[in-house]
Motif scaffolding. Structure first.
Motif, PDB file in Angstrom:
ATOM      1  N   VAL A  55       0.844  -1.208   0.000  1.00 24.54           N
ATOM      2  CA  VAL A  55       0.000   0.000   0.000  1.00 24.54           C
ATOM      3  C   VAL A  55       0.874   1.251   0.000  1.00 24.54           C
ATOM      4  O   VAL A  55       1.916   1.294   0.642  1.00 24.54           O
ATOM      5  CB  VAL A  55      -0.924   0.001   1.238  1.00 24.54           C
ATOM      6  N   VAL A  56       0.440   2.242  -0.731  1.00 23.45           N
ATOM      7  CA  VAL A  56       1.156   3.507  -0.743  1.00 23.45           C
ATOM      8  C   VAL A  56       0.293   4.528  -0.033  1.00 23.45           C
ATOM      9  O   VAL A  56      -0.893   4.670  -0.347  1.00 23.45           O
ATOM     10  CB  VAL A  56       1.408   3.979  -2.197  1.00 23.45           C
ATOM     11  N   ASN A  70      -6.178  -4.716  15.416  1.00 26.40           N
ATOM     12  CA  ASN A  70      -4.942  -4.096  15.895  1.00 26.40           C
ATOM     13  C   ASN A  70      -4.279  -3.222  14.845  1.00 26.40           C
ATOM     14  O   ASN A  70      -4.323  -3.537  13.660  1.00 26.40           O
ATOM     15  CB  ASN A  70      -3.961  -5.172  16.341  1.00 26.40           C
ATOM     16  N   VAL A  71      -3.698  -2.126  15.308  1.00 26.15           N
ATOM     17  CA  VAL A  71      -2.924  -1.246  14.426  1.00 26.15           C
ATOM     18  C   VAL A  71      -1.511  -1.193  14.987  1.00 26.15           C
ATOM     19  O   VAL A  71      -1.303  -0.926  16.165  1.00 26.15           O
ATOM     20  CB  VAL A  71      -3.535   0.166  14.397  1.00 26.15           C
ATOM     21  N   PHE A  72      -0.528  -1.479  14.145  1.00 30.52           N
ATOM     22  CA  PHE A  72       0.856  -1.457  14.611  1.00 30.52           C
ATOM     23  C   PHE A  72       1.493  -0.082  14.425  1.00 30.52           C
ATOM     24  O   PHE A  72       2.256   0.386  15.235  1.00 30.52           O
ATOM     25  CB  PHE A  72       1.681  -2.516  13.890  1.00 30.52           C
ATOM     26  N   ARG A  80       1.380   5.001   8.373  1.00 31.13           N
ATOM     27  CA  ARG A  80       2.313   5.612   7.421  1.00 31.13           C
ATOM     28  C   ARG A  80       1.622   6.748   6.679  1.00 31.13           C
ATOM     29  O   ARG A  80       0.502   6.584   6.190  1.00 31.13           O
ATOM     30  CB  ARG A  80       2.791   4.576   6.416  1.00 31.13           C
ATOM     31  N   TYR A  81       2.339   7.872   6.628  1.00 32.45           N
ATOM     32  CA  TYR A  81       1.792   9.077   6.004  1.00 32.45           C
ATOM     33  C   TYR A  81       2.454   9.342   4.664  1.00 32.45           C
ATOM     34  O   TYR A  81       3.538   8.839   4.372  1.00 32.45           O
ATOM     35  CB  TYR A  81       2.058  10.291   6.908  1.00 32.45           C
ATOM     36  N   ALA A 123      -3.158   2.628   7.910  1.00 35.28           N
ATOM     37  CA  ALA A 123      -2.793   1.920   9.131  1.00 35.28           C
ATOM     38  C   ALA A 123      -2.137   0.595   8.769  1.00 35.28           C
ATOM     39  O   ALA A 123      -2.640  -0.138   7.919  1.00 35.28           O
ATOM     40  CB  ALA A 123      -4.036   1.677   9.971  1.00 35.28           C
ATOM     41  N   VAL A 124      -1.014   0.317   9.399  1.00 34.51           N
ATOM     42  CA  VAL A 124      -0.354  -0.970   9.199  1.00 34.51           C
ATOM     43  C   VAL A 124      -0.810  -1.900  10.322  1.00 34.51           C
ATOM     44  O   VAL A 124      -0.618  -1.599  11.498  1.00 34.51           O
ATOM     45  CB  VAL A 124       1.174  -0.811   9.262  1.00 34.51           C
ATOM     46  N   GLY A 125      -1.460  -2.976   9.935  1.00 36.63           N
ATOM     47  CA  GLY A 125      -1.944  -3.931  10.933  1.00 36.63           C
ATOM     48  C   GLY A 125      -1.363  -5.297  10.642  1.00 36.63           C
ATOM     49  O   GLY A 125      -0.447  -5.434   9.830  1.00 36.63           O
ATOM     50  N   PRO A 126      -1.880  -6.320  11.301  1.00 32.57           N
ATOM     51  CA  PRO A 126      -1.369  -7.667  11.033  1.00 32.57           C
ATOM     52  C   PRO A 126      -1.788  -8.147   9.643  1.00 32.57           C
ATOM     53  O   PRO A 126      -2.717  -7.596   9.046  1.00 32.57           O
ATOM     54  CB  PRO A 126      -2.017  -8.516  12.120  1.00 32.57           C
TER      55      PRO A 126
END
Lengths: 219, 724
Positions: B315-316, B676-678, B681-682, B696-699
């Motif tokens: 994802v960007v 969950n959100v780890f 990234r903007y 949001a970077v999640g599992p």
């Protein structure tokens, strides 16, 4: 003349002393092994086994060339190593049994099968202390020693006593249980019937256990 | 005839000169020792002490004799006696031998999982039976005190350290690529099967001078010395199918493993948060050969090769629909051989090893070639001399040749380093209560063209029968991340100083442990770009660099384990607190790094149900929020993600399939399906061209499950519950 007479006398005296020593050995061994055999099949008694271990050890220290007192002491310590509930103490006793067996191996006359069987018994004792974590290591060691014992003398009944006991405590789903253990105890008892012990002070243990376990299998 | 009379006289006196020996055997404090063996050396005369520790026996020995007393766990007692009286009375006070309970062990910073005789807080078996660990070694270590969980990256993050600050060491050899190749925002598993190892030691700091190149921690893995010779086995699960074969003879043993895996079926069942273009597919094999060269010598050779490929859309930030394609083809080979031996009744010990590893990643990110290749060849030897009273001294050296190549969008960079180290360490027992370990390590890197000298110290003091305090301190060096070295080989080593204080009580199936630490970071690499912070995980560090970075980490952790109170129930609780800040990499101010979470809690429980032949485990893990970079926020790294919760379950059942022994297992991760959100990234400027300024970077997936089985086809194999 006098000198010759005295020398001869001294010689005779020392000879009798020598004979006395070996007589002492035979007598001490016979009574102690008898006492040990009395324990067979009885409710395990720690104090009794410790006392026997001490007696064998005393004979062993007096007779540095005899393997039998060492072997029996090792057996007593192995029995002590499977009794009680203090893991550290059990470990120490099995260490002692192993040390005794090491001495046995350096001496003449010891039969390979008996030593291997006892080594397998020690491994079984170690395994029993923490079976969850030790199965992989000591399960393999146990198997190896029994295989070595069979290679040396497949007619040794004690091999099948240990094998049966191990299976007896293995769950049925995994090839263990009373049903599969029973034939091994029967085999052990058959072998006991024909097994010729080289002497009264040689290893005798296992028959009582085989009888008791076989009876348990029938229940 | 006089002499004859004399002789006769002598004989009769011998017969009459009978001495009664009696007394008591006690320990140092005067407590009776029943069942002790009391005898005259070289004779048949002796007895065992009674329940009150008393003894008495008669002897016909004359002149002098040596009275010996032996008792299990105590030093044997000897005394020369003059047998010139009718009665000799004495008390023998025996000294206890050094054992686990009465002798201190050096423990600060170390968390051991070993099946050797000594007490260990964690057994190797615990690794595979712990829910939430996914039968992965690092997965289990992440539930221990001192570790911080970072969901989107592989590696062990220890006490404020990054994943690169932990080294994985197998039989003394550094593993260059302990995890499957990293891809953005997907945590990778370790490459090694937990059953390969007889012991694991997870150090959270203050570790021995034998190891280096790790600022935070070392994970020491020791391979098993033998196999059980189980014959052929088959393993089958939702992700892979494998065959393993074990064969053992008295002196030699060999184990072969081969597997093929494809995550397509699993991913079809478990909803993925990642858009896979080619689900991970892998094939691999390993071979282990062990040879007992003598009664004491052992040669072990291990080799493994694996080939894996995958392709995904990454994802960007900044827009739905804009995606970067990532293709990865990894080939990894690792071989290590070790030879251990001992001489002079175990007084001299040798540990030596040679290892070679090669890893290649053919990778394209957004169409740009990012190929990586690394090679490490290493040799190591350690000689240990055991001295009396548990004291020991060791010397060792290691040499590594490292080649690295990395492509960044068409430009290829490469570097070669020859790293050498020498170390010496001694363990000294001042008494049963007090022990110390003093070591020093020196390292040279040809690439940096610099030396370092790192002292290490540990002390332990026994405060009671079951408790002790320990202290560890030392300096630890590591070469900077190779990505900085491509452009600037003039950098210096990075450094960390550790100070650790530990208190622990271990009593019959219960363990309590508290450890507090302070860690100072110095000489960290800083990069100056003159531009805003760039979060792209694949950025090439093009700015100028120096070693002006620094930082600290401080905190404490608690551990409680109880295997006693409820029968067949085993549970443990850990809490780790860390406060850390650093100024390094592109940071412009001192800040808590993105990988650090202040609070980590884990509750692990497992129970064996004998009737069902089933082991069941549950784990709850809590990780407090971690800082993330928000370009819209004036203050750097002050935003925090929400906390991460994970409740997981595992069960294994022993059964038989057509007369073959089998183990069936099932695992569910994230039972509550928590979103969950780890991290976030903007876009680089934080602006929102079409409403999506961040993602949001999640599992990889939320609630997920896994099932599988292992079947032993050989009739030789006897599986017990202990095999689970």
């Amino acid at each position: 003349m006098k000198t010759i007479f005295i020398s001869a006398l001294t010689l005779v005296l020392s000879m009798t002393q020598l004979f006395a020593q070996s007589d002492k050995y035979t007598q001490a061994m016979t009574t102690t092994v008898d006492a040990l055999n009395q324990q067979e099949g009885k409710q395990p008694d720690m104090a009794a086994y410790q006392e026997l271990a001490n007696r064998f050890e005393r004979i062993a220290t007096a007779e540095p060339k005899e393997w039998l007192p060492r072997y029996h002491a090792a057996y007593c310590y192995t029995m002590l190593g499977v009794m009680g509930d203090d893991a550290t103490q059990k470990e120490q006793r099995l260490d002692k049994a192993e040390a005794m067996l090491k001495e046995v191996e350096t001496l003449d006359g010891q039969p390979d099968d008996e030593v291997e069987v006892l080594k397998a018994f020690v491994a079984q004792g170690r395994l029993a202390i923490d079976p969850m974590s030790r199965w992989q290591t000591y399960g393999a060691v146990f198997g190896e020693h029994l295989a070595a014992a069979k290679a040396a003398n497949a007619d040794n009944p004690r091999i099948y006593v240990l094998e049966g006991t191990s299976l007896f405590y293995t769950p049925e789903q995994f090839g263990g249980g009373k049903k599969v253990a029973k034939p091994l105890f029967e085999k052990a008892l058959e072998k006991f019937a024909t097994f010729k012990s080289p002497g009264a002070t040689y290893p005798q243990w296992g028959k009582g256990q085989a009888e008791w376990m076989a009876a348990q299998c029938n229940q | 005839m006089k002499p004859l009379y004399f002789l006769l006289f002598l004989l009769t006196t011998t017969a009459q000169a009978q001495t009664l020996l009696s007394g008591k055997v006690t320990d140092r404090k005067g407590h009776a020792l029943p069942g002790a063996n009391v005898f005259l050396k070289g004779t048949y005369d002796g007895t065992s002490t009674d329940t009150l520790g008393r003894f008495s026996f008669e002897t016909f020995e004359k002149d002098t004799a040596t009275l010996a007393v032996s008792y299990m766990g105590y030093e044997s007692f000897e005394r020369k006696l003059l047998l010139d009286q009718k009665e000799v009375v004495l008390t023998a006070k025996l000294e206890e031998l050094a054992n686990e309970l009465n002798t201190v062990v050096i423990t600060a910073g170390a968390f051991e999982a070993s099946d050797e005789k000594r007490m260990a807080m964690l057994k190797p078996l615990d690794i595979v039976t712990t829910a939430g660990a996914a039968a992965d070694i690092t997965g289990a270590m992440q539930l221990l005190p001192g570790a911080q969980r970072v969901g989107e990256q592989e590696g062990l993050f220890v006490r404020g350290g990054s994943g690169l600050e932990t080294k994985v060491v197998i039989d003394g050899m550094i593993v260059q690529n302990p995890f499957f190749s990293s891809v953005p925002d997907v945590q990778q598993r370790g490459r090694f099967n937990p059953f390969m190892f007889k012991g694991t030691s997870f150090s959270t700091g203050g570790y021995s001078a034998q190891y280096g190149q790790a600022l935070s921690s070392v994970l020491l893995l020791n391979t098993t010395d033998k196999t059980s010779g189980n014959g052929l086995g088959v393993s089958l699960n939702l992700a892979s199918a494998g065959l393993n074969y074990d064969h053992a003879t008295e002196k030699q043993s060999v184990s072969v493993v081969g597997y093929y895996g494809n995550l397509k079926p699993l991913f079809a069942l478990v909803r993925q948060n990642i858009e896979w273009l080619h689900e991970p597919e892998f094939v691999g094999s390993s071979l282990t050969y062990r040879f007992k060269t003598s009664q004491t010598g052992l040669l072990k050779v291990y080799g493994m090769y694996s080939d894996s490929r995958m392709s995904m859309n990454s994802v960007v930030p900044g827009g739905e629909g804009i995606k970067n394609r990532l293709d990865l083809h990894n080939r990894n080979a690792f071989t290590t051989s070790t030879y251990t031996d001992s001489w002079a009744e175990g007084k001299w010990l040798l540990n030596s090893g040679f290892s070679y590893s090669r890893n290649s990643d053919n990778m394209a990110f957004d169409g740009l070639g990012m190929d990586r290749l690394d090679e490490r060849t290493q040799a190591r030897a350690v000689l240990t001399r055991l001295l009396s009273g548990n004291n020991s001294v060791l010397f060792g050296a290691e040499i590594h040749a490292i080649n690295l190549q990395n492509g960044f969008g068409g430009t290829s960079y490469s570097l070669h380093d020859r790293y050498t180290a020498a170390f010496a360490e001694t363990e000294i027992y001042l008494s049963r209560q007090m022990a110390g370990r003093v070591g020093v390590r020196t390292e040279y890197s040809s690439l940096l063209n610099r030396f370092n000298l790192a002292p290490r110290l540990s002390l332990a003091y026994k405060t009671g029968t079951y408790s002790q305090v320990s202290l560890a301190a030392g300096q630890f060096y590591q070469n900077p991340d190779y990505r900085y070295l491509y452009r600037n080989p003039d950098l210096n080593f990075e450094r960390a100083d550790h100070l650790i204080l530990n208190y622990q009580v271990m009593k019959k199936g219960r363990t309590f442990r508290v450890e507090t630490f302070y860690k100072n970071y110095a000489q960290l690499v800083r990069e100056y770009t003159g531009q805003p912070f760039d979060t792209n995980p694949y950025r090439f560090p093009w700015g100028s660099t120096n070693n002006a970075g620094y930082g600290y980490a401080q905190g404490f952790d608690l551990f409680w384990r109880d295997q006693k109170t409820v029968k067949s129930l085993d549970y443990w609780v850990t809490y780790s607190y860390v406060d850390t800040r650093r100024l390094f990499q592109q940071y412009q101010v001192l800040a808590t790094p993105t990988f650090a979470s202040n609070h980590n809690v884990s509750l692990v429980a497992k129970r064996w149900f004998d009737q069902l032949k089933t082991s069941v485990g549950m784990t709850y893990a809590y990780t407090s929020g971690r800082p993330y970079y928000n370009p819209n926020h004036e203050r750097f790294l002050t935003d925090k993600t929400p906390a991460v919760h994970n409740l997981s379950f595992t069960a294994s059942k022993l059964t038989s399939i057509r007369g073959n022994f089998a183990v069936l297992y099932v695992a569910v991760d994230n039972l509550l399906n928590t979103r969950n959100v780890f991290t976030y990234r903007y876009t680089a400027d934080g602006r929102t061209p079409n409403g999506y300024s961040r993602y949001a970077v999640g599992p990889q997936s939320y609630r997920s499950f896994f099932v599988g089985m292992q079947v032993f086809l050989s009739k030789k194999a006897v599986v017990k519950k202990e095999d689970l």
